[in-house]
Design an enzyme around this catalytic site. Structure first.
Site, short mmCIF file in Angstrom:
data_model
loop_
_atom_site.label_atom_id
_atom_site.label_comp_id
_atom_site.label_asym_id
_atom_site.label_seq_id
_atom_site.Cartn_x
_atom_site.Cartn_y
_atom_site.Cartn_z
N ASP A 200 0.79 -1.26 0.00
CA ASP A 200 0.00 0.00 0.00
C ASP A 200 0.81 1.29 0.00
O ASP A 200 0.44 2.27 0.68
CB ASP A 200 -0.97 0.02 1.20
CG ASP A 200 -1.96 -1.13 1.17
OD1 ASP A 200 -1.93 -1.94 0.23
OD2 ASP A 200 -2.76 -1.23 2.12
N LYS B 92 -6.56 -4.96 -3.14
CA LYS B 92 -7.22 -5.60 -1.99
C LYS B 92 -8.29 -4.68 -1.40
O LYS B 92 -8.04 -3.49 -1.21
CB LYS B 92 -6.18 -5.98 -0.93
CG LYS B 92 -5.38 -4.83 -0.35
CD LYS B 92 -4.26 -5.37 0.53
CE LYS B 92 -3.51 -4.30 1.27
NZ LYS B 92 -4.26 -3.50 2.23
N CYS C 130 -2.24 -2.54 7.79
CA CYS C 130 -2.18 -3.47 6.66
C CYS C 130 -0.95 -4.38 6.68
O CYS C 130 -1.02 -5.54 6.26
CB CYS C 130 -2.29 -2.70 5.36
SG CYS C 130 -3.96 -1.99 5.17
C1 C5J Z 1 -3.19 0.62 5.51
C2 C5J Z 1 -4.91 1.89 6.58
N1 C5J Z 1 -2.64 0.43 4.31
N2 C5J Z 1 -4.14 2.22 7.61
N3 C5J Z 1 -4.40 1.21 5.52
O1 C5J Z 1 -2.61 0.32 6.53
O2 C5J Z 1 -6.07 2.21 6.55
#
Ligand code: C5J
Length: 230
Positions: free
Chosen positions: A29, A134, A167
């Site tokens: 991400d 995802k 994540c």
């Molecule tokens: C991730 C989030 N990528 N913190 N998303 O950790 O919402």
């Protein structure tokens, strides 16, 4: 060194062995909306510089992985434009006036195809590197990641990205439950909340490495260089 060699890197709670032939770098991400000034993360009041510190170590690791021809995969958190994969319970989290799917500073927030959903240019995937879209926090939930990893013979994941406690942590837990060995790269992961970053790493390596190991990119690069020089 060849892909059939095995390596060991200093890690917590104990040295971590891996074979390049069966490992992948999994970058979670590293999206514009989370990392870039003017994106959704900053709009919510977060200090994106805390996340941006990971760009350079990630870039170095990615360059090495590509140079060696080892496997690289990326993930993006986001939803179909029709929001068909956005659970109502996720949509309403935060009680913010602007939530997932709404227009944001870089297009609709966490919607696939929008500018803010894309990966930052510094770590942009090559066409040969799978990108897993995802809908959840974990990279295995409602994706074909497990199938892609198994088809490529991968059993070990070097995990980087954001955020450590959300994540990254969720994905490592999911991976461990599915039989993959995981190691988090501490300086290649980050959180908007430094204490959550530390806690996220501590949880992974606690109790003898209950669901993974932790090292830093410098230790990994040093061990690979030492091996090359030997
Ligand atoms: C991730 C989030 N990528 N913190 N998303 O950790 O919402």
């Amino acid at each position: 060194m060849t892909t059939t060699d095995t390596f060991a890197v200093e890690a917590e709670p104990y040295p971590f062995e891996f074979s390049p032939a069966t490992c992948a770098l999994l970058i979670i991400d590293m999206q514009r909306d989370f990392l870039e000034p003017g994106g959704f993360g900053e709009m919510l009041g977060n200090d994106v510089s805390l996340l941006r510190r990971t760009i350079e170590p990630n870039r170095k690791l990615l360059a090495l992985w590509r140079e060696k021809g080892w496997q690289v995969m990326h993930t993006r958190e986001g939803h179909r434009p029709d929001l068909g994969c956005l659970p109502p319970a996720k949509k309403v989290r935060g009680r913010s006036p602007t939530t997932i799917g709404d227009p944001g500073p870089m297009g609709r927030i966490l919607v696939r195809g929008e500018a803010g959903h894309d990966i930052i240019k510094e770590l942009y995937p090559l066409p040969t590197e799978p990108v897993i879209d995802k809908p959840g926090k974990g990279a295995f939930y409602q994706t074909d990641l497990e199938l892609v990893l198994k088809n490529r013979g991968i059993d070990t994941l070097f995990v980087c990205g954001v955020t450590t406690e959300v994540c990254v942590n969720t994905t490592i837990r999911e991976a461990n439950d599915r039989g993959f060995r995981c190691i988090a790269l501490s300086d290649c992961c980050a959180s908007y909340f430094p204490k959550f970053h530390e806690a996220g790493l501590a949880m992974i390596k606690a109790q003898g490495g209950i669901f993974g190991s932790v090292t830093g990119s410098k230790a990994l690069l040093a061990s690979l260089q030492a091996r090359e020089a030997a």
